[in-house]
Design an enzyme around this catalytic site. Structure first.
Site, PDB file in Angstrom:
ATOM      1  N   ASP A  31      33.067  44.558  38.231  1.00 48.80           N
ATOM      2  CA  ASP A  31      33.763  45.215  39.334  1.00 48.80           C
ATOM      3  C   ASP A  31      32.828  46.241  39.956  1.00 48.80           C
ATOM      4  OD1 ASP A  31      36.214  45.948  40.888  1.00 48.80           O
ATOM      5  OD2 ASP A  31      35.850  47.864  39.907  1.00 48.80           O
ATOM      6  N   GLU A 115      33.379  39.887  42.490  1.00 49.29           N
ATOM      7  CA  GLU A 115      34.176  39.735  43.700  1.00 49.29           C
ATOM      8  C   GLU A 115      33.324  39.212  44.855  1.00 49.29           C
ATOM      9  OE1 GLU A 115      37.686  42.908  43.883  1.00 49.29           O
ATOM     10  OE2 GLU A 115      35.733  43.792  43.576  1.00 49.29           O
ATOM     11  N   CYS A 167      47.938  43.806  36.751  1.00 45.30           N
ATOM     12  CA  CYS A 167      47.729  44.204  35.357  1.00 45.30           C
ATOM     13  C   CYS A 167      46.980  43.067  34.663  1.00 45.30           C
ATOM     14  CB  CYS A 167      49.051  44.474  34.642  1.00 45.30           C
ATOM     15  SG  CYS A 167      48.830  44.798  32.885  1.00 45.30           S
ATOM     16  N   CYS A 170      49.452  41.629  31.661  1.00 50.18           N
ATOM     17  CA  CYS A 170      50.684  40.862  31.883  1.00 50.18           C
ATOM     18  C   CYS A 170      50.775  40.264  33.281  1.00 50.18           C
ATOM     19  CB  CYS A 170      51.900  41.739  31.594  1.00 50.18           C
ATOM     20  SG  CYS A 170      52.160  43.030  32.820  1.00 50.18           S
ATOM     21  N   CYS A 185      50.400  50.332  32.901  1.00 47.70           N
ATOM     22  CA  CYS A 185      51.439  49.328  33.129  1.00 47.70           C
ATOM     23  C   CYS A 185      52.573  49.503  32.117  1.00 47.70           C
ATOM     24  CB  CYS A 185      50.842  47.931  33.014  1.00 47.70           C
ATOM     25  SG  CYS A 185      52.027  46.625  33.318  1.00 47.70           S
ATOM     26  N   CYS A 187      53.883  47.314  30.446  1.00 47.43           N
ATOM     27  CA  CYS A 187      53.672  46.463  29.264  1.00 47.43           C
ATOM     28  C   CYS A 187      52.887  47.187  28.173  1.00 47.43           C
ATOM     29  CB  CYS A 187      52.962  45.173  29.655  1.00 47.43           C
ATOM     30  SG  CYS A 187      51.196  45.363  29.962  1.00 47.43           S
ATOM     31  N   ASP A 194      38.735  50.488  36.996  1.00 46.27           N
ATOM     32  CA  ASP A 194      37.689  49.492  37.242  1.00 46.27           C
ATOM     33  C   ASP A 194      37.574  48.491  36.097  1.00 46.27           C
ATOM     34  OD1 ASP A 194      37.207  50.883  39.576  1.00 46.27           O
ATOM     35  OD2 ASP A 194      35.622  52.099  38.670  1.00 46.27           O
TER      36      ASP A 194
HETATM   37 ZN   LIG Z   1      51.012  44.903  32.217  1.00 44.48          ZN
END
Ligand SMILES: [Zn+2]
Length: 241
Positions: A31, A115, A167, A170, A185, A187, A194
């Site tokens: 990244d 990217e 994320c 998840c 997140c 989760c 990054d």
């Molecule tokens: Zn997550």
């Protein structure tokens, strides 16, 4: 080699060179950062080369010196020669940095995903474009792809959309502005922004690479589902050759 009548130097220039190295067994996502040159999917950061920022200041100063001199004067010519030399020095440093880093990243990974950033699209945001230029990311990418071919490694440019918002554990979207540096997140996944993005970039890269061999099969599949998967991963894929 040394001979009685002098020293001979042999040059060996290979244009289409390939080198064989043992597989590393690892894949990595990169990244591009502003502060860091990149953060990889393992969480490692590579610093931005400071010489580029410093070099830019030097260039600006030399440029001002040129424009202060009287047009057509000897002094202006001299100042211009100095400016040219500085330009050359910085572009050599930039290339050096890109080559060394790209070579080492390719050698130590079997698959490298990053990217698919286009400088053109980034110009809208001048600060970012400048930093991207400074970091010589584009040049680095070119060398990544070059060494990918030399060492028979896979390099994949993935679409840059939402890599920082998703994320990496998840797949849920976690919206955050540029100033939010940590991905948190529900989760339970908590990562540096990054680092999270780099993990998403890697999984996109792996997803694409995994579809290469099944493309023809997917085309004959009338359910449309797998074809859709391929279409969704509409990437500029640069595998090996
Ligand atoms: Zn997550």
């Amino acid at each position: 080699m040394k001979r009685a009548d002098g020293v001979y130097v042999q040059f060996c220039v290979q244009v289409d060179r390939t080198e064989t190295i043992a597989p590393s067994g690892t894949a990595v996502g990169l990244d591009v950062g502003l502060k860091e040159f990149y953060t990889d999917s393992k969480g490692a950061r590579v610093e931005n080369p400071r010489f580029l920022r410093k070099g830019e200041r030097v260039l600006k100063r030399s440029q001002r010196r040129v424009s202060r001199k009287v047009k057509g004067s000897r002094n202006r010519r001299k100042a211009r020669v100095i400016l040219g030399k500085r330009h050359l020095k910085i572009s050599r440093q930039r290339k050096d940095h890109a080559v060394k880093l790209a070579r080492s990243v390719i050698r130590s990974n079997d698959l490298v995903a990053y990217e698919d950033l286009r400088i053109k699209n980034l110009v809208k945001n001048q600060g970012l474009a400048k930093s991207i230029n400074d970091a010589s990311w584009y040049q680095f990418r070119v060398w990544l792809e070059y060494f990918g071919k030399v060492f028979s490694k896979i390099t994949i440019a993935v679409p840059p959309h939402y890599t920082s918002q998703e994320c990496s554990s998840c797949g849920v979207m976690v919206k955050k502005s540029l100033s939010v540096r940590t991905h948190i997140c529900q989760c339970g996944c908590e990562l540096d922004r990054d680092h999270n993005a780099a993990r998403n970039i890697l999984s996109r890269g792996l997803g694409t690479a995994g579809h290469v061999g099944t493309f023809m099969l997917d085309m004959s599949n009338t359910s449309g589902e797998s074809t859709a998967t391929w279409a969704g991963a509409n990437l500029s894929l640069q595998v090996g050759s």
